[in-house]
Design a protein around this motif. Sequence first.
Motif, short mmCIF file in Angstrom:
data_model
loop_
_atom_site.label_atom_id
_atom_site.label_comp_id
_atom_site.label_asym_id
_atom_site.label_seq_id
_atom_site.Cartn_x
_atom_site.Cartn_y
_atom_site.Cartn_z
N TRP A 223 0.82 -1.21 0.00
CA TRP A 223 0.00 0.00 0.00
C TRP A 223 0.85 1.26 0.00
N GLY A 224 2.16 1.11 0.08
CA GLY A 224 3.06 2.25 0.02
C GLY A 224 3.20 3.02 1.31
N LYS A 225 2.88 2.42 2.43
CA LYS A 225 3.03 3.11 3.71
C LYS A 225 4.49 3.04 4.14
N ASN A 226 5.02 4.16 4.56
CA ASN A 226 6.42 4.24 4.94
C ASN A 226 6.63 4.09 6.44
N ASP A 227 5.65 3.53 7.12
CA ASP A 227 5.72 3.39 8.56
C ASP A 227 6.48 2.15 9.00
N ILE A 228 6.89 1.33 8.03
CA ILE A 228 7.56 0.08 8.34
C ILE A 228 9.07 0.30 8.27
N GLY A 229 9.78 -0.24 9.25
CA GLY A 229 11.23 -0.08 9.30
C GLY A 229 11.95 -1.06 8.39
N GLN A 230 13.24 -1.14 8.56
CA GLN A 230 14.04 -2.07 7.78
C GLN A 230 14.86 -2.93 8.72
N VAL A 231 15.35 -4.04 8.19
CA VAL A 231 16.12 -4.98 8.99
C VAL A 231 17.58 -4.55 9.00
N TYR A 232 18.16 -4.50 10.19
CA TYR A 232 19.58 -4.23 10.36
C TYR A 232 20.25 -5.53 10.80
N PHE A 233 21.26 -5.94 10.08
CA PHE A 233 21.92 -7.21 10.39
C PHE A 233 22.95 -6.99 11.49
N THR A 234 22.44 -6.98 12.71
CA THR A 234 23.29 -6.85 13.88
C THR A 234 23.96 -8.20 14.15
N PRO A 235 25.00 -8.21 14.97
CA PRO A 235 25.65 -9.50 15.28
C PRO A 235 24.69 -10.52 15.91
N VAL A 236 23.76 -10.04 16.73
CA VAL A 236 22.80 -10.96 17.35
C VAL A 236 21.89 -11.58 16.29
N LEU A 237 21.44 -10.78 15.33
CA LEU A 237 20.59 -11.31 14.27
C LEU A 237 21.37 -12.28 13.38
N VAL A 238 22.60 -11.97 13.07
CA VAL A 238 23.41 -12.86 12.23
C VAL A 238 23.63 -14.20 12.93
#
Length: 173
Positions: A103-118
């Motif tokens: 729907w084109g809403k810009n309220d959603i963030g993005q994923v940051y590949f932190t060491p914990v996530l990796v």
Amino acid sequence: MGNNIYLQRTGLAILLAGLAIVSLVLSINNGVGTGLLFSLLPLFIVFLIFCIQSPLTTFFVLYITSFGILGIARYLTLPFPPGLIIDILLVFNFLVILLQRLWGKNDIGQVYFTPVLVLSILWMLYCLLELLNPMTSLANWSTTVRNLGIHIVAFQVLVFFVLNDMEKIKKFF
């Protein structure tokens, strides 16, 4: 203009009366539980629409339910695996985020590949490789390893998507 409000109220009254009659008939023929579920259907639809419009609300529902259902499952025997509800809500959260993106809403963030996530992704891959173990079965894997591997990564990604500014984080805490 007055007639329009009168017609809206009349239509709503007819709709509610019809819902009450159908609920009553279902209660008489199929039991009170069926009639109650049918009468709660409009509230569920409104709640579903509200959740689709607000990914933060959907995330809160998932977070609260994940603790609540596991607490309930500790003291009561449920007719279904408690992790199934969490899985359904996880998929629903990601569907809401996908709809928000479409729907084109810009309220959603993005994923940051932190060491914990990796590290969590590496652990998830290891857990997925457990499916190739000849000593395991899909049923055993889905009840034990799935929660330890996939849910950890899924919750972290949801946090990146949904809690993307301080205002939302303050609402969470």
